[in-house]
Design a protein around this motif. Structure first.
Motif, mmCIF file in Angstrom:
data_model
loop_
_atom_site.group_PDB
_atom_site.id
_atom_site.type_symbol
_atom_site.label_atom_id
_atom_site.label_comp_id
_atom_site.label_asym_id
_atom_site.label_seq_id
_atom_site.Cartn_x
_atom_site.Cartn_y
_atom_site.Cartn_z
ATOM 1 N N VAL A 144 2.066 9.839 -6.330
ATOM 2 C CA VAL A 144 1.828 8.702 -5.435
ATOM 3 C C VAL A 144 1.820 9.160 -3.978
ATOM 4 O O VAL A 144 0.981 8.729 -3.176
ATOM 5 C CB VAL A 144 2.885 7.598 -5.654
ATOM 6 C CG1 VAL A 144 2.744 6.491 -4.602
ATOM 7 C CG2 VAL A 144 2.743 7.005 -7.053
ATOM 8 N N ALA A 179 -0.169 1.784 -3.415
ATOM 9 C CA ALA A 179 -0.259 2.135 -4.832
ATOM 10 C C ALA A 179 -0.100 0.928 -5.748
ATOM 11 O O ALA A 179 -0.436 0.993 -6.924
ATOM 12 C CB ALA A 179 0.789 3.196 -5.172
ATOM 13 N N LEU A 214 4.851 -0.726 -9.539
ATOM 14 C CA LEU A 214 5.334 0.363 -10.385
ATOM 15 C C LEU A 214 5.696 -0.255 -11.728
ATOM 16 O O LEU A 214 6.826 -0.683 -11.956
ATOM 17 C CB LEU A 214 6.534 1.060 -9.738
ATOM 18 C CG LEU A 214 6.213 2.038 -8.589
ATOM 19 C CD1 LEU A 214 5.814 1.279 -7.326
ATOM 20 C CD2 LEU A 214 7.408 2.932 -8.290
ATOM 21 N N HIS A 246 5.162 14.210 -5.350
ATOM 22 C CA HIS A 246 4.941 13.186 -6.372
ATOM 23 C C HIS A 246 3.487 12.712 -6.276
ATOM 24 O O HIS A 246 2.919 12.630 -5.183
ATOM 25 C CB HIS A 246 5.902 12.014 -6.133
ATOM 26 C CG HIS A 246 5.889 10.995 -7.224
ATOM 27 N ND1 HIS A 246 4.949 9.987 -7.290
ATOM 28 C CD2 HIS A 246 6.701 10.826 -8.301
ATOM 29 C CE1 HIS A 246 5.180 9.243 -8.361
ATOM 30 N NE2 HIS A 246 6.242 9.721 -8.990
ATOM 31 N N ASN A 306 4.463 -0.882 -3.958
ATOM 32 C CA ASN A 306 4.011 -0.197 -2.752
ATOM 33 C C ASN A 306 2.730 -0.867 -2.254
ATOM 34 O O ASN A 306 1.893 -1.289 -3.056
ATOM 35 C CB ASN A 306 3.754 1.289 -3.034
ATOM 36 C CG ASN A 306 3.249 2.032 -1.819
ATOM 37 O OD1 ASN A 306 2.041 2.219 -1.660
ATOM 38 N ND2 ASN A 306 4.138 2.464 -0.952
ATOM 39 N N THR A 324 7.157 0.469 0.924
ATOM 40 C CA THR A 324 7.599 0.359 -0.461
ATOM 41 C C THR A 324 8.737 -0.651 -0.522
ATOM 42 O O THR A 324 9.655 -0.608 0.302
ATOM 43 C CB THR A 324 8.068 1.703 -1.030
ATOM 44 O OG1 THR A 324 6.950 2.598 -1.118
ATOM 45 C CG2 THR A 324 8.665 1.541 -2.425
ATOM 46 N N GLN A 330 -1.194 8.990 -1.200
ATOM 47 C CA GLN A 330 -1.015 8.348 0.098
ATOM 48 C C GLN A 330 -1.376 9.264 1.267
ATOM 49 O O GLN A 330 -1.516 8.799 2.395
ATOM 50 C CB GLN A 330 0.434 7.860 0.233
ATOM 51 C CG GLN A 330 0.768 6.722 -0.737
ATOM 52 C CD GLN A 330 2.236 6.376 -0.748
ATOM 53 O OE1 GLN A 330 3.064 7.057 -0.153
ATOM 54 N NE2 GLN A 330 2.592 5.308 -1.436
#
Length: 231
Positions: free
Chosen positions: A57, A9, A12, A55, A6, A124, A61
C-alpha cells in the motif's frame, strides 16, 4: 489500534473480518495524516540505491516518486517500518525503505527524501480497540458518544437493506460508511459493516432496537467519540 480505511487505498477489508472475530470493542478512532520518506543506511546516497522495500500500500501511495526513478527495483514487504528495521539489522547496502521519517532514529538510518507520497491529503483512519472489560474505565475519560460501528446480516429478501436504511434515516442517524462482505459458505449472503454518527444517543439506541427485528444477526462493535484529523 487497527487501520481500517485509507483515503487512497480504500477499505482494509481483511481488518473488518479480524475486528468482528476478535471479540474486542471499538472505543475510539484517529485519522492520521500519512507522510512517507525514503530511508537508507547512513553511508548510502540516492545514487547508491538499487532496491526499495515497503508494504504494497505504501508503494502504491508513492507511485509517482517511484516512476521518476525507474532504475529502482520495487520489493514488497510486510511492513513499512519493518522494512527499515531489516535493512538496518542486516546492514543491506544499496537498499532503501519507504516508511515514516520517525523510523530513522529508531534504526540508525538516514532520511534521503521526505514527503514522497503522491497525494498530500493521504489519511488513514485507525480504530482504537480494547478488551470489553476495559471499556467502562476508558469511557470515564470521555463521556461523549456520537459514533458507532455495527455489523449485521439480512435475510435474502427483496428490500431488506432499504428497510434498515430507511429506519436509520427516520431516527436522524447519519451513515458515514457502509461496507458489505460476502459470508463464506453462504451463497449470496453478506455482512454489512456500517459506521453511523448521531447527535442524540437515545435516538441512536432507539434506531438499533427498531432495526434489530429486521436483521438475522446484529452486533454493536463499539460506541465512541468521533475522531479528529491531525494536519
Amino acid at each position: 489500534m487497527a487501520a481500517i480505511e485509507n483515503t487512497i487505498a480504500g477499505s482494509l477489508l481483511h481488518n473488518y473480518e479480524l475486528l468482528c472475530d476478535s471479540g474486542l470493542t471499538i472505543v475510539g478512532e484517529h485519522k492520521l495524516r500519512i507522510s512517507h520518506s525514503l530511508l537508507c543506511l547512513p553511508d548510502d546516497n540516492l545514487e547508491d540505491i538499487t532496491e526499495v522495500h515497503s508494504h504494497p500500500v505504501a508503494l502504491m501511495q508513492c507511485r509517482e516518486f517511484l516512476a521518476r526513478h525507474p532504475r529502482l527495483k520495487v520489493m514488497e514487504g510486510e511492513d513499512t517500518a519493518g522494512s527499515a528495521e531489516i535493512i538496518s539489522r542486516e546492514q543491506l547496502r544499496g537498499q532503501a525503505a519507504i516508511c515514516s521519517k520517525f523510523a530513522a532514529p529508531l534504526y540508525g538510518m538516514k532520511v534521503l527524501e521526505e514527503g514522497i507520497e503522491t497525494n498530500k491529503h493521504n489519511f488513514t483512519r485507525f480504530l482504537v480497540v480494547a478488551d470489553p472489560w476495559q471499556v467502562d474505565e476508558i469511557r470515564k475519560q470521555n463521556t461523549v458518544l456520537n459514533k458507532a460501528n455495527i455489523v449485521f446480516t439480512l435475510p435474502h429478501s427483496e428490500g431488506s437493506l432499504s428497510q434498515v436504511l430507511s429506519i436509520l434515516s427516520f431516527y436522524n442517524i447519519n451513515l458515514t460508511k457502509i461496507q458489505s462482505l460476502p459470508i463464506i459458505g453462504r451463497e449470496w449472503e453478506y455482512q454489512f459493516y456500517v459506521d453511523v454518527a448521531f447527535n442524540d444517543y437515545l435516538r441512536y439506541k432507539q434506531s438499533i432496537t427498531a432495526i434489530t427485528p429486521l436483521t438475522k444477526e446484529l452486533k454493536i462493535l463499539g460506541e465512541y467519540a468521533e475522531g479528529k484529523s491531525n494536519v
